[in-house]
Motif scaffolding. Structure first.
Motif, PDB file in Angstrom:
ATOM      1  N   ALA A 188      41.037  17.769  26.850  1.00 30.84           N
ATOM      2  CA  ALA A 188      41.064  18.052  25.419  1.00 30.84           C
ATOM      3  C   ALA A 188      40.292  19.342  25.190  1.00 30.84           C
ATOM      4  O   ALA A 188      39.096  19.394  25.448  1.00 30.84           O
ATOM      5  CB  ALA A 188      40.429  16.903  24.645  1.00 30.84           C
ATOM      6  N   THR A 243      48.507   9.866  25.332  1.00 30.59           N
ATOM      7  CA  THR A 243      47.921  10.578  26.469  1.00 30.59           C
ATOM      8  C   THR A 243      48.997  11.261  27.307  1.00 30.59           C
ATOM      9  O   THR A 243      48.856  12.428  27.676  1.00 30.59           O
ATOM     10  CB  THR A 243      47.112   9.607  27.355  1.00 30.59           C
ATOM     11  OG1 THR A 243      46.257   8.827  26.527  1.00 30.59           O
ATOM     12  CG2 THR A 243      46.256  10.367  28.349  1.00 30.59           C
ATOM     13  N   GLU A 247      50.195  14.230  25.754  1.00 32.61           N
ATOM     14  CA  GLU A 247      49.080  15.165  25.558  1.00 32.61           C
ATOM     15  C   GLU A 247      48.755  15.434  24.085  1.00 32.61           C
ATOM     16  O   GLU A 247      48.222  16.486  23.745  1.00 32.61           O
ATOM     17  CB  GLU A 247      49.335  16.494  26.281  1.00 32.61           C
ATOM     18  CG  GLU A 247      49.323  16.366  27.803  1.00 32.61           C
ATOM     19  CD  GLU A 247      49.707  17.673  28.472  1.00 32.61           C
ATOM     20  OE1 GLU A 247      48.903  18.605  28.411  1.00 32.61           O
ATOM     21  OE2 GLU A 247      50.828  17.741  29.017  1.00 32.61           O
ATOM     22  N   THR A 253      46.557  13.941  22.677  1.00 32.17           N
ATOM     23  CA  THR A 253      45.101  13.780  22.613  1.00 32.17           C
ATOM     24  C   THR A 253      44.387  15.115  22.839  1.00 32.17           C
ATOM     25  O   THR A 253      43.170  15.180  22.782  1.00 32.17           O
ATOM     26  CB  THR A 253      44.630  12.775  23.682  1.00 32.17           C
ATOM     27  OG1 THR A 253      45.334  13.054  24.897  1.00 32.17           O
ATOM     28  CG2 THR A 253      44.926  11.346  23.271  1.00 32.17           C
ATOM     29  N   ASN A 254      45.167  16.161  23.102  1.00 32.76           N
ATOM     30  CA  ASN A 254      44.590  17.493  23.273  1.00 32.76           C
ATOM     31  C   ASN A 254      44.771  18.307  21.990  1.00 32.76           C
ATOM     32  O   ASN A 254      45.885  18.722  21.666  1.00 32.76           O
ATOM     33  CB  ASN A 254      45.287  18.185  24.458  1.00 32.76           C
ATOM     34  CG  ASN A 254      44.690  19.544  24.757  1.00 32.76           C
ATOM     35  OD1 ASN A 254      43.723  19.956  24.105  1.00 32.76           O
ATOM     36  ND2 ASN A 254      45.257  20.244  25.710  1.00 32.76           N
ATOM     37  N   LEU A 275      43.518  17.313  15.123  1.00 30.06           N
ATOM     38  CA  LEU A 275      43.380  15.873  15.324  1.00 30.06           C
ATOM     39  C   LEU A 275      43.850  15.106  14.097  1.00 30.06           C
ATOM     40  O   LEU A 275      43.511  15.455  12.972  1.00 30.06           O
ATOM     41  CB  LEU A 275      41.916  15.497  15.577  1.00 30.06           C
ATOM     42  CG  LEU A 275      41.309  15.758  16.960  1.00 30.06           C
ATOM     43  CD1 LEU A 275      39.834  15.392  16.953  1.00 30.06           C
ATOM     44  CD2 LEU A 275      42.053  14.987  18.038  1.00 30.06           C
ATOM     45  N   PRO A 314      45.174  10.079  17.701  1.00 30.95           N
ATOM     46  CA  PRO A 314      44.621  10.867  18.803  1.00 30.95           C
ATOM     47  C   PRO A 314      43.099  11.012  18.733  1.00 30.95           C
ATOM     48  O   PRO A 314      42.434  11.046  19.775  1.00 30.95           O
ATOM     49  CB  PRO A 314      45.298  12.234  18.633  1.00 30.95           C
ATOM     50  CG  PRO A 314      46.593  11.914  17.980  1.00 30.95           C
ATOM     51  CD  PRO A 314      46.292  10.773  17.045  1.00 30.95           C
ATOM     52  N   ALA A 315      42.541  11.062  17.532  1.00 34.02           N
ATOM     53  CA  ALA A 315      41.089  11.205  17.405  1.00 34.02           C
ATOM     54  C   ALA A 315      40.379  10.003  18.021  1.00 34.02           C
ATOM     55  O   ALA A 315      39.384  10.148  18.732  1.00 34.02           O
ATOM     56  CB  ALA A 315      40.692  11.369  15.940  1.00 34.02           C
ATOM     57  N   ASN A 368      40.976   9.924  21.854  1.00 35.53           N
ATOM     58  CA  ASN A 368      40.128  10.981  22.372  1.00 35.53           C
ATOM     59  C   ASN A 368      38.722  10.535  22.741  1.00 35.53           C
ATOM     60  O   ASN A 368      38.109  11.061  23.670  1.00 35.53           O
ATOM     61  CB  ASN A 368      39.968  11.974  21.224  1.00 35.53           C
ATOM     62  CG  ASN A 368      40.166  13.372  21.690  1.00 35.53           C
ATOM     63  OD1 ASN A 368      39.466  13.786  22.584  1.00 35.53           O
ATOM     64  ND2 ASN A 368      41.127  14.057  21.126  1.00 35.53           N
ATOM     65  N   ALA A 376      36.906  12.546  25.676  1.00 39.68           N
ATOM     66  CA  ALA A 376      36.774  13.968  25.307  1.00 39.68           C
ATOM     67  C   ALA A 376      35.393  14.397  24.810  1.00 39.68           C
ATOM     68  O   ALA A 376      35.170  15.573  24.556  1.00 39.68           O
ATOM     69  CB  ALA A 376      37.831  14.342  24.276  1.00 39.68           C
ATOM     70  N   GLY A 417      35.174  15.172  19.397  1.00 38.84           N
ATOM     71  CA  GLY A 417      35.996  14.135  18.792  1.00 38.84           C
ATOM     72  C   GLY A 417      35.151  13.122  18.027  1.00 38.84           C
ATOM     73  O   GLY A 417      35.548  12.650  16.962  1.00 38.84           O
TER      74      GLY A 417
END
Lengths: 142, 139
Positions: free
Chosen positions: A75, B19, B22, B24-25, B101, B105-106, B109, B113, B117
């Motif tokens: 991330a 995930t 992606e 979550t990025n 975000l 996903p937050a 994360n 991450a 986050g």
């Protein structure tokens, strides 16, 4: 700048869809994350367990995927610091006022052809695009 | 007991899906919104895959009398397109674009991450709680 990954994006999307369908088939609820979270804040006692376990599953998901493909667990944050707090406020308030986020409106709502969800999704896509455009213009992200 | 297990499985599938795609990025989500510069259309394929699956699945599920483990289907009943809906969605979009975000996903994360986050999620939770408190008569 990230790479276009249509295959893994579609596979991930289908899994999210299966999650939403399973949620409706098993407990009869929309898989809307903002609603699941905000409903659990000072919510009724008997209405908590299913929300908590959903969130635990959501937290465990990346672990499971990361066991098979550790490189997925990355991330990078183009913006940090005060923007994180500001964005949290906007997302928290906006999803409460607008009764939903990307999952509730963008996936579950549109899949039911809900006019509210279609309009909400077009609106947050538009302001999201505009926000990134402005942040580039003013040099917040390069 | 069956209900919390069922929703755990739903959350798990959702988290794995986020995930793998992606989402979550934050950089990847932001790149989707960056249509005038370095556009990465991946998120459209995530939504497309999720939407088609959900549409087909709902057609089949909602024809049944009710869900497996609960009394009835709880579908949103609001129909009106009003200022709250559009204003709320507009604010949400600004926050979404600002960091990359959204709520799902937050949360996902948080398991890998780190602090960025977490700061976002704490701010979001505090705001949701404040909204609830300020609107407690209306809701």
């Amino acid at each position: 700048m990230t790479e276009f990954t249509p295959l893994s994006a579609t596979i991930g999307g289908v899994l999210i869809g299966i999650s939403a369908v399973w949620m409706m088939a098993s407990v009869g609820r929309i898989a809307g994350i903002s609603g699941i979270i905000s409903g659990g804040i000072a919510g009724a006692k008997g209405d908590m367990a299913w929300r908590v376990t959903f969130i635990l599953g959501l937290l465990a998901g990346p672990f499971l995927a990361g066991l098979a493909r550790p490189e997925l667990l990355k991330a990078s944050f183009p913006t940090e610091g005060i923007y994180l707090i500001l964005a949290g406020i906007l997302v928290g308030w906006g999803t409460s006022l607008g009764s939903g986020c990307t999952s509730g409106h963008g996936v579950c709502g549109i899949a039911r052809f809900s006019a509210r969800s279609i309009i909400a999704t077009l609106t947050f896509m538009a302001t999201g695009i505009l926000t990134v455009f402005c942040m580039r213009y003013f040099g917040v992200i390069v | 007991m069956r209900i919390p297990i069922a929703t755990f499985i739903a959350g798990l599938l959702f988290g794995v899906g986020l995930t793998i795609s992606e989402m979550t990025n934050p950089a990847k989500v932001m790149a989707f919104l960056d249509i005038f510069r370095f556009w990465d259309p991946s998120l459209a394929f995530v939504m497309g895959g999720a939407l088609i699956t959900t549409f087909i699945g709902y057609q089949w599920v909602l024809r049944k009398d009710g869900p497996l483990f609960a009394e009835k289907f709880r579908l949103p009943t609001k129909q009106d397109v009003d200022g709250r809906l559009i204003g709320g969605a507009a604010l949400f979009g600004i926050g979404w674009g600002m960091v990359g975000l959204c709520p799902g996903p937050a949360i996902a994360n948080l398991s890998f991450a780190g602090n960025n986050g977490l700061i976002f999620v704490l701010s979001m939770l505090a705001t949701m709680a404040a909204f609830k408190f300020l609107n407690r008569e209306k809701v």
